[in-house]
Design an enzyme around this catalytic site. Structure first.
Site, short mmCIF file in Angstrom:
data_model
loop_
_atom_site.label_atom_id
_atom_site.label_comp_id
_atom_site.label_asym_id
_atom_site.label_seq_id
_atom_site.Cartn_x
_atom_site.Cartn_y
_atom_site.Cartn_z
NE ARG A 135 -4.17 -1.62 -0.16
CZ ARG A 135 -3.94 -2.88 -0.70
NH1 ARG A 135 -2.94 -3.30 -1.38
NH2 ARG A 135 -4.91 -3.70 -0.99
CG LEU A 136 4.39 1.59 1.60
CD1 LEU A 136 6.00 1.16 2.06
CD2 LEU A 136 3.71 2.41 2.37
#
Ligand code: FMN
Length: 212
Positions: A191-192
């Site tokens: 999720r970066l």
């Protein structure tokens, strides 16, 4: 309530690094659109167009991008449609290209400006005849009683213009969306995600990385 909370996936197709960013966001847009076409996405030029009404109520619909250059993004539509009425009241607009199978989206904010009749006519003439006739048939966004009414009108107009060219309807046109910001989003692992926002300055574009 249906629970969809376990529908998720990791985004692994690659990152977007500051060093890869061109000075001009339209160059990156062109590259990403080409990659969307190469990947054979369905309707790679489809974009969600958001406008607001007089009460500030947003509304979105999908429209096809037909041209773009350094001035902005062009689409065509009915000038009496809901979107055209909303743009007439408030020309602020937002576009979104949902290329999520490539783990990407591009979000644009800007101002919509009506195209000249000449620009509209040029594009209208390039459309297939049936699409030109369909433009005459549909009073886009108005309430109608039944599909038959549309089909009847289509047959009538088809007969009317069986010979010769279909004229440009006065109520048909297009808009140039002049961007004031363009955000590129690339999904990342854990999720970066990578997000870069280009914001228009007087002479150039400022680039900022945004937190995912
Ligand atoms: C894939 C796709 C492409 C579309 N392309 C256009 C388009 O280029 N121009 C247009 O006016 N409507 C297009 N539509 C229809 C619009 O989504 C919308 O229904 C219509 O423009 C009326 O919107 P409005 O009532 O908000 O004005 C498209 C719809 C889809 C699903």
């Amino acid at each position: 309530m249906s629970d969809l909370s376990d529908i998720r996936r990791e985004y692994t197709q690659g990152g977007l690094r500051r060093g890869d960013l061109p000075v001009n966001p339209m160059d990156l847009f062109e590259k990403w659109l080409q990659q969307a076409k190469d990947a054979q996405l369905t309707d790679p030029t489809a974009m969600c167009v958001a406008t607001v009404d007089e009460q500030g109520q947003p509304f979105q619909r999908i429209v096809l991008l037909k041209r773009f250059d350094d001035n902005g993004f062009v689409f065509f539509t009915n000038l009496e449609s809901r979107k055209a009425k909303q743009i007439g009241v408030n020309s602020k607009i937002s576009l979104l290209f949902p290329w999520h199978s490539l783990e990407r989206q591009v979000a644009v904010t800007g101002e919509a400006e009506p195209l000249s009749m000449l620009d509209v006519a040029k594009y209208f003439m390039s459309r297939p005849k049936d699409s030109q006739i369909a433009a005459w048939v549909s009073k886009q966004s108005s309430k109608i009683s039944a599909r038959q009414a549309l089909e009847g009108k289509f047959a009538e107009m088809k007969a009317k213009y069986a010979q010769g060219e279909v004229p440009l309807p006065k109520f048909w046109g297009g808009y140039l969306v002049r961007p004031n910001s363009i955000e590129f989003w690339q999904g990342g692992e854990h999720r970066l995600h990578d997000r870069f926002m280009y914001s228009k300055t007087d002479s150039d574009w400022q680039i900022d990385r945004l937190a995912p």
